[in-house]
Design a protein around this motif. Structure first.
Motif, PDB file in Angstrom:
ATOM      1  N   PRO A  58      15.344  18.768  20.181  1.00  0.00           N
ATOM      2  CA  PRO A  58      15.730  18.482  21.569  1.00  0.00           C
ATOM      3  C   PRO A  58      14.890  19.252  22.598  1.00  0.00           C
ATOM      4  O   PRO A  58      14.598  18.735  23.667  1.00  0.00           O
ATOM      5  N   LEU A  59      14.489  20.474  22.260  1.00  0.00           N
ATOM      6  CA  LEU A  59      13.678  21.269  23.177  1.00  0.00           C
ATOM      7  C   LEU A  59      12.338  20.578  23.465  1.00  0.00           C
ATOM      8  O   LEU A  59      11.828  20.631  24.582  1.00  0.00           O
ATOM      9  N   ALA A  60      11.800  19.902  22.467  1.00  0.00           N
ATOM     10  CA  ALA A  60      10.518  19.209  22.636  1.00  0.00           C
ATOM     11  C   ALA A  60      10.660  17.954  23.497  1.00  0.00           C
ATOM     12  O   ALA A  60       9.656  17.385  23.926  1.00  0.00           O
ATOM     13  N   LYS A  61      11.862  17.540  23.772  1.00  0.00           N
ATOM     14  CA  LYS A  61      12.100  16.324  24.564  1.00  0.00           C
ATOM     15  C   LYS A  61      12.252  16.612  26.055  1.00  0.00           C
ATOM     16  O   LYS A  61      12.367  15.696  26.851  1.00  0.00           O
ATOM     17  N   THR A  62      12.246  17.879  26.443  1.00  0.00           N
ATOM     18  CA  THR A  62      12.384  18.200  27.862  1.00  0.00           C
ATOM     19  C   THR A  62      11.134  17.767  28.625  1.00  0.00           C
ATOM     20  O   THR A  62      10.063  17.593  28.041  1.00  0.00           O
ATOM     21  N   HIS A  63      11.278  17.614  29.927  1.00  0.00           N
ATOM     22  CA  HIS A  63      10.164  17.171  30.764  1.00  0.00           C
ATOM     23  C   HIS A  63       8.981  18.132  30.673  1.00  0.00           C
ATOM     24  O   HIS A  63       7.835  17.714  30.541  1.00  0.00           O
ATOM     25  N   SER A  65       8.237  20.283  28.228  1.00  0.00           N
ATOM     26  CA  SER A  65       7.627  20.204  26.900  1.00  0.00           C
ATOM     27  C   SER A  65       6.806  18.938  26.751  1.00  0.00           C
ATOM     28  O   SER A  65       5.721  18.953  26.163  1.00  0.00           O
ATOM     29  N   GLN A  66       7.319  17.834  27.267  1.00  0.00           N
ATOM     30  CA  GLN A  66       6.581  16.574  27.167  1.00  0.00           C
ATOM     31  C   GLN A  66       5.253  16.658  27.915  1.00  0.00           C
ATOM     32  O   GLN A  66       4.240  16.132  27.450  1.00  0.00           O
ATOM     33  N   ALA A  67       5.246  17.323  29.049  1.00  0.00           N
ATOM     34  CA  ALA A  67       4.000  17.485  29.804  1.00  0.00           C
ATOM     35  C   ALA A  67       3.001  18.314  29.002  1.00  0.00           C
ATOM     36  O   ALA A  67       1.808  18.005  28.973  1.00  0.00           O
ATOM     37  N   THR A  71      -1.050  15.946  25.620  1.00  0.00           N
ATOM     38  CA  THR A  71      -2.386  15.856  25.031  1.00  0.00           C
ATOM     39  C   THR A  71      -2.316  15.572  23.533  1.00  0.00           C
ATOM     40  O   THR A  71      -3.160  14.865  22.998  1.00  0.00           O
ATOM     41  N   VAL A  72      -1.300  16.106  22.876  1.00  0.00           N
ATOM     42  CA  VAL A  72      -1.127  15.837  21.445  1.00  0.00           C
ATOM     43  C   VAL A  72      -0.617  14.407  21.254  1.00  0.00           C
ATOM     44  O   VAL A  72      -1.119  13.665  20.411  1.00  0.00           O
ATOM     45  N   LEU A  73       0.360  14.025  22.057  1.00  0.00           N
ATOM     46  CA  LEU A  73       0.916  12.677  21.951  1.00  0.00           C
ATOM     47  C   LEU A  73      -0.135  11.601  22.243  1.00  0.00           C
ATOM     48  O   LEU A  73      -0.124  10.538  21.634  1.00  0.00           O
ATOM     49  N   ALA A  74      -1.048  11.906  23.138  1.00  0.00           N
ATOM     50  CA  ALA A  74      -2.087  10.942  23.497  1.00  0.00           C
ATOM     51  C   ALA A  74      -3.017  10.634  22.333  1.00  0.00           C
ATOM     52  O   ALA A  74      -3.645   9.578  22.298  1.00  0.00           O
TER      53      ALA A  74
END
Length: 151
Positions: A58-63, A65-67, A71-74
């Motif tokens: 859940p911590l990784a889902k915060t705004h 953390s997402q920002a 770069t990894v998600l991209a």
């Protein structure tokens, strides 16, 4: 990963259709992110399974953390990658405009009134912009050469 943005002289635009060069840059980006992430995880002693757990927490889902993780998600989502690159191009253009304004005190008419006529000063400003882009490419090539020699 931040360094990656400065090497690409291909202008990512917001057009619907993507260019072939985008795909090539995306593949380089994926390889870079995978290598940096693998090296980092090894350095801090985290295996891939633990990383996946943290990544889906859940911590990784915060705004925030997402920002940070963008770069990894991209590296796994071309549309996100393209959006990120378009944004980076806009930021670079704004930076170039700021440099031009700082150097000359004002912006040229072609940037404020939509005029396509370039004065002598405006041509000099375009040289500055080209120099910024050249330097960025040069730094990227040096970094790539350094990486090749390390491997």
């Amino acid at each position: 990963v931040v360094f990656f943005f400065s090497f690409s002289l291909t202008v990512f635009d917001d057009e619907e259709e993507s260019k072939l060069s985008y795909t090539e840059i995306y593949q380089e980006y994926q390889a870079l992110v995978e290598k940096l992430l693998a090296d980092y995880l090894e350095e801090v002693g985290i295996n891939e399974e633990k990383f996946q757990e943290a990544f889906s927490s859940p911590l990784a889902k915060t705004h925030t953390s997402q920002a940070i993780l963008q770069t990894v998600l991209a590296a796994e989502d071309f549309r996100l990658f393209k959006k990120m690159m378009v944004q980076k191009n806009i930021e670079m253009q704004l930076q170039a405009i700021r440099i031009i304004k700082e150097r000359n005190g004002v912006l040229p008419d072609c940037l404020t009134e939509g005029s396509d006529v370039f004065s002598e000063i405006e041509q000099e400003e375009m040289k500055i912009l080209r120099e910024v882009l050249r330097k960025s490419k040069e730094e990227y090539e040096i970094e790539q050469e350094r990486k090749r020699t390390e491997e």
